[in-house]
Design an enzyme around this catalytic site. Structure first.
Site, mmCIF file in Angstrom:
data_model
loop_
_atom_site.group_PDB
_atom_site.id
_atom_site.type_symbol
_atom_site.label_atom_id
_atom_site.label_comp_id
_atom_site.label_asym_id
_atom_site.label_seq_id
_atom_site.Cartn_x
_atom_site.Cartn_y
_atom_site.Cartn_z
ATOM 1 N N ASP A 112 0.824 -1.311 0.026
ATOM 2 C CA ASP A 112 -0.032 0.147 -0.041
ATOM 3 C C ASP A 112 0.749 1.233 -0.011
ATOM 4 O O ASP A 112 2.099 1.049 0.253
ATOM 5 C CB ASP A 112 -1.035 0.078 1.082
ATOM 6 C CG ASP A 112 -0.512 -0.543 2.352
ATOM 7 O OD1 ASP A 112 0.871 -0.147 2.612
ATOM 8 O OD2 ASP A 112 -1.081 -0.820 3.252
ATOM 9 N N HIS A 172 -8.834 -3.940 8.320
ATOM 10 C CA HIS A 172 -8.401 -3.857 7.138
ATOM 11 C C HIS A 172 -7.065 -4.599 6.940
ATOM 12 O O HIS A 172 -6.340 -4.997 7.842
ATOM 13 C CB HIS A 172 -8.002 -2.460 6.710
ATOM 14 C CG HIS A 172 -7.209 -1.631 7.168
ATOM 15 N ND1 HIS A 172 -7.142 -0.246 7.615
ATOM 16 C CD2 HIS A 172 -5.395 -1.970 7.757
ATOM 17 C CE1 HIS A 172 -5.860 0.131 8.222
ATOM 18 N NE2 HIS A 172 -4.945 -1.140 8.195
HETATM 19 C C1 GLP Z 1 -1.608 0.140 8.519
HETATM 20 C C2 GLP Z 1 -1.579 -0.443 7.161
HETATM 21 C C3 GLP Z 1 -1.295 -2.136 7.315
HETATM 22 C C4 GLP Z 1 -0.665 -2.573 8.254
HETATM 23 C C5 GLP Z 1 -1.857 -2.058 9.495
HETATM 24 C C6 GLP Z 1 -1.512 -2.957 10.935
HETATM 25 O O1 GLP Z 1 -2.479 0.980 8.417
HETATM 26 N N1 GLP Z 1 -1.889 -0.189 5.967
HETATM 27 O O2 GLP Z 1 -0.450 -2.502 6.165
HETATM 28 O O3 GLP Z 1 -0.652 -3.970 8.164
HETATM 29 O O4 GLP Z 1 -2.350 -1.123 9.537
HETATM 30 O O5 GLP Z 1 -0.249 -2.045 11.216
HETATM 31 P P1 GLP Z 1 0.404 -2.335 12.568
HETATM 32 O O6 GLP Z 1 1.022 -3.778 12.272
HETATM 33 O O7 GLP Z 1 1.323 -1.250 13.134
HETATM 34 O O8 GLP Z 1 -0.698 -2.583 13.649
#
Ligand code: GLP
Length: 243
Positions: A67, A138
């Site tokens: 992304d 998500h």
């Molecule tokens: C973000 C990204 C994702 C990521 C998710 C979890 O917003 N867009 O690609 O996997 O949230 O992030 P984290 O591992 O910091 O909880």
């Protein structure tokens, strides 16, 4: 979907590295999506250690960006490309010509998304998707609602994602409002999916991903029907859930 519950975040990273290594033994030429975010960082560190020790060969890897924020150049230190470069590409020695960006700085964003899907298609799909779980369920930036046929596309970030990404931007006001995300279709059809989840703040959403109804309102719930998906969670995130 398989669920592995381990003690803590360190064990999530170790176990995920083992699952990644086991899933790729049959395929040295690998198409990989590698998420940014906090959770998989130690996993990438462990993969880099294995590479240094000669236990993991990454020379055949082709890494696709998951992304990217819209309007942020690739060389901006806050771009997800730079994050991926520091955390994944450099430590795993993946050269630029084996990397496929999601071009959030393109003049034609629709064409950028189409090019990305075509590149995945011409690589015969993804072998491995290393993913984290957003606070609203998500995957990448496939915000709720995202159905399983969603293509790679431009999305408007949810208020929850803007809040959780503010940490990387200094202030909520500074977080870009739009992003490009690899579509649900390409992610869900990856041959192996490794979803890493740690921390008590993910417990509620992980419960919905694992046991709730399969719904576009919780995009990651679509992983329930993916045979090649392994969820690796620590006790804080999984509670007493078991496989
Ligand atoms: C973000 C990204 C994702 C990521 C998710 C979890 O917003 N867009 O690609 O996997 O949230 O992030 P984290 O591992 O910091 O909880």
């Amino acid at each position: 979907m398989n669920l592995i519950v381990v003690e803590d975040h360190a064990a999530v990273s170790q176990t995920a590295a083992e699952v990644v290594a086991a899933s790729i033994t049959e395929n040295a030429d690998l198409t990989v999506v590698a998420a940014t975010g906090t959770t998989p960082m130690d996993l990438y560190g462990e993969l880099a250690n294995r590479r240094r020790r000669g236990e993991l060969v990454t020379s055949g890897w082709r890494v696709f960006q998951l992304d990217e924020y819209v309007g942020i150049p690739a060389d901006d230190r806050r771009s997800l490309y730079q994050w991926m470069k520091c955390a994944v590409l450099d430590p795993l020695a993946i050269p630029a010509d084996r990397t496929v960006r999601l071009r959030g700085d393109a003049a034609d964003l629709v064409a950028a998304c189409d090019d990305y899907d075509l590149a995945i298609e011409s690589s015969r799909g993804l072998d491995l998707a290393i993913l984290g779980l957003g606070p609203n369920g998500h995957l990448g930036f496939n915000e709720p609602p995202s159905d399983p046929t969603s293509p790679t596309r431009v999305v408007t970030l949810s208020a929850e994602s803007i809040r959780s990404n503010a940490a990387y931007w200094g202030d909520e006001e500074d977080v870009p409002r739009c992003a490009l995300t690899a579509g649900m279709t390409v992610l869900l059809s990856a041959r192996h999916i490794v979803l890493v989840v740690s921390g008590g703040h993910k417990r509620g959403i992980l419960e919905r991903v694992l046991r709730g109804p399969v719904t576009p309102e919780v995009p990651a719930s679509h992983l329930q029907s993916c045979g090649g998906c392994t969820v690796i969670a620590d006790r804080l995130a999984a509670g007493h859930a078991s496989a």
